[in-house]
Design a protein around this motif. Sequence first.
Motif, PDB file in Angstrom:
ATOM      1  N   ASP A 107      73.223  28.214  44.416  1.00 58.26           N
ATOM      2  CA  ASP A 107      72.793  27.066  43.613  1.00 58.26           C
ATOM      3  C   ASP A 107      72.334  27.598  42.253  1.00 58.26           C
ATOM      4  OD1 ASP A 107      70.205  24.485  44.024  1.00 58.26           O
ATOM      5  OD2 ASP A 107      71.399  25.129  42.300  1.00 58.26           O
ATOM      6  N   VAL A 108      73.098  27.309  41.218  1.00 55.74           N
ATOM      7  CA  VAL A 108      72.783  27.884  39.906  1.00 55.74           C
ATOM      8  C   VAL A 108      71.898  26.970  39.064  1.00 55.74           C
ATOM      9  CG1 VAL A 108      74.748  29.452  39.804  1.00 55.74           C
ATOM     10  CG2 VAL A 108      75.016  27.090  39.021  1.00 55.74           C
ATOM     11  N   CYS A 109      71.363  25.943  39.705  1.00 56.41           N
ATOM     12  CA  CYS A 109      70.384  25.085  38.999  1.00 56.41           C
ATOM     13  C   CYS A 109      69.001  25.705  39.035  1.00 56.41           C
ATOM     14  CB  CYS A 109      70.314  23.717  39.682  1.00 56.41           C
ATOM     15  SG  CYS A 109      71.296  22.508  38.812  1.00 56.41           S
ATOM     16  N   ARG A 110      68.735  26.493  40.065  1.00 54.41           N
ATOM     17  CA  ARG A 110      67.385  27.058  40.235  1.00 54.41           C
ATOM     18  C   ARG A 110      67.158  28.241  39.306  1.00 54.41           C
ATOM     19  NH1 ARG A 110      66.827  28.058  46.555  1.00 54.41           N
ATOM     20  NH2 ARG A 110      65.198  29.458  45.765  1.00 54.41           N
ATOM     21  N   SER A 111      65.977  28.311  38.755  1.00 55.23           N
ATOM     22  CA  SER A 111      65.692  29.406  37.804  1.00 55.23           C
ATOM     23  C   SER A 111      65.292  30.685  38.549  1.00 55.23           C
ATOM     24  CB  SER A 111      64.559  28.987  36.865  1.00 55.23           C
ATOM     25  OG  SER A 111      63.398  28.701  37.661  1.00 55.23           O
ATOM     26  N   ASP A 112      64.909  30.543  39.840  1.00 57.99           N
ATOM     27  CA  ASP A 112      64.407  31.744  40.557  1.00 57.99           C
ATOM     28  C   ASP A 112      65.507  32.480  41.307  1.00 57.99           C
ATOM     29  OD1 ASP A 112      63.330  30.441  43.771  1.00 57.99           O
ATOM     30  OD2 ASP A 112      64.890  29.712  42.389  1.00 57.99           O
ATOM     31  N   ILE A 113      66.755  31.975  41.172  1.00 56.17           N
ATOM     32  CA  ILE A 113      67.897  32.695  41.778  1.00 56.17           C
ATOM     33  C   ILE A 113      69.108  32.504  40.869  1.00 56.17           C
ATOM     34  CG2 ILE A 113      67.114  32.293  44.166  1.00 56.17           C
ATOM     35  CD1 ILE A 113      69.329  30.123  44.347  1.00 56.17           C
TER      36      ILE A 113
ATOM     37  N   THR B 166      75.553  20.763  42.491  1.00 58.86           N
ATOM     38  CA  THR B 166      75.388  19.668  43.475  1.00 58.86           C
ATOM     39  C   THR B 166      76.278  19.962  44.688  1.00 58.86           C
ATOM     40  OG1 THR B 166      77.281  18.511  42.493  1.00 58.86           O
ATOM     41  CG2 THR B 166      75.080  17.913  41.653  1.00 58.86           C
ATOM     42  N   ASP B 167      75.912  19.323  45.822  1.00 58.33           N
ATOM     43  CA  ASP B 167      76.727  19.440  47.047  1.00 58.33           C
ATOM     44  C   ASP B 167      77.212  20.877  47.249  1.00 58.33           C
ATOM     45  OD1 ASP B 167      76.495  16.675  47.282  1.00 58.33           O
ATOM     46  OD2 ASP B 167      78.224  16.366  45.929  1.00 58.33           O
TER      47      ASP B 167
END
Length: 405
Positions: free
Chosen positions: A353-359, A331-332
């Motif tokens: 951003d480590v929430c995204r699965s594509d990066i 977040t943020d």
Amino acid sequence: MGHEWLRGRRIVVGVTGGIAAYKVCELVSTLTRLGATVRVVMTENARRFVGELTFATLSGTPVAHEMWAPRDEIVHTSLADFAEAVIVAPATANIIGKLAHGIADDLLSTTLLAFDCPIVMAPAMNTRMLCNAAVAANIETLRQRGVRILEPEEGRLACGDEGAGRLPATEAMLDALAEALGVADAPLAGMRVLVTAGPTREAIDPVRFISNPSSGRMGYELAGEAARRGASVTLVSGPVSLDPPAGVHVVNVESAGQMHQAVEAHRGELDVFIGAAAVADWRPAESHDQKIKKGDRDELELRLVRTPDIIASVAQWDPRPVLVGFAAETTDLLENAERKLREKGLDMIVANDVCRSDIGFGSDANEVTLIRASGNRTPLPRASKSEIARSILDEVQDLLGSRTD
Ligand code: PMT
């Protein structure tokens, strides 16, 4: 120039039958001392001047000289697979003529035809032989084919004549290898870079640990690119399943504590530190020597304590290297990354951003924003981690430049 670029490099040294063969001992010894892995190939005539044991001792590897020796490898092709560059020193009129005309009647001449890596030759012979039309034509033929020919030095020759024909100094041969490998004017030549990569594992007991999904790919791409740019690179790696990048010295660790120790071992010796590792922030307060039995309990409480903040400790070094960290946020993103940049005392932080699965974790790609201590932000669109690594190292070169200005 320094020769840190040699660390981890794989160099073949071909030695032929000239009196200057004894001078090549210093070249082999220097290459090995500077961290290269060296394989020596000798012609039978070379062995009349210097014993095989001398080169085997200096290089720490077996000397190859027999084409038909019974062994479990096809030597000339395995040497060609091994070599990142080859130098023939001294290069006699004989080996020059053989290579120019594709003659393969011994191990060295055969191996030279199997190489697809850069070839450097250091001719050394009597001046009149060197000036002979056939020798001169053969040398020119090799030059036309991209073989780097080192000019022989002038001076008193073994036969008593004065003139060109002496083997160049070791430093000149090292510089010729650097040029052949494309690291001579490399932007990071002489720079000492340490990259941390991968996850850490914090043991609960011998069969359980706390970790995270870092694959190490981001850090490995950074280490490989830094080495390609001529830096001397140490990669401190948590447990991953990646091949080590070429020309990189890898130190494998498990826990945050071990990673911290491995980094501290380089205190005061670094020009750049890049913290790409996903270092656990906490570890179990107690470590159990035996597997914790489930028994009949439904719950297990673990008390966790902080691990050493590695990059923040590097920021306290004096002298301190250029410091680049990563911020793994959910977040943020930019606000949290900028706060870490300030709190840890970094020169730049790479926000992802480590929430995204594509990066991020485990992906081949990343999408980041580079935030400098000056506050300057550079968003980089989603790209391969190798491309992101190139962009990050471009910024590192700029940070190094502003240090020397
Ligand atoms: O390895 P990949 O699968 O390629 O994934 C790449 C990555 C997502 C792991 C990478 O891009 C990344 O974000 N690495 C940093 C992950 C992390 O630990 O971020 P953080 O915000 O928790 O830590 C901030 C910085 O402090 C990082 O540079 C980290 O290496 C460093 N740190 C953190 C904790 C600690 N105890 N010591 C540290 O040095």
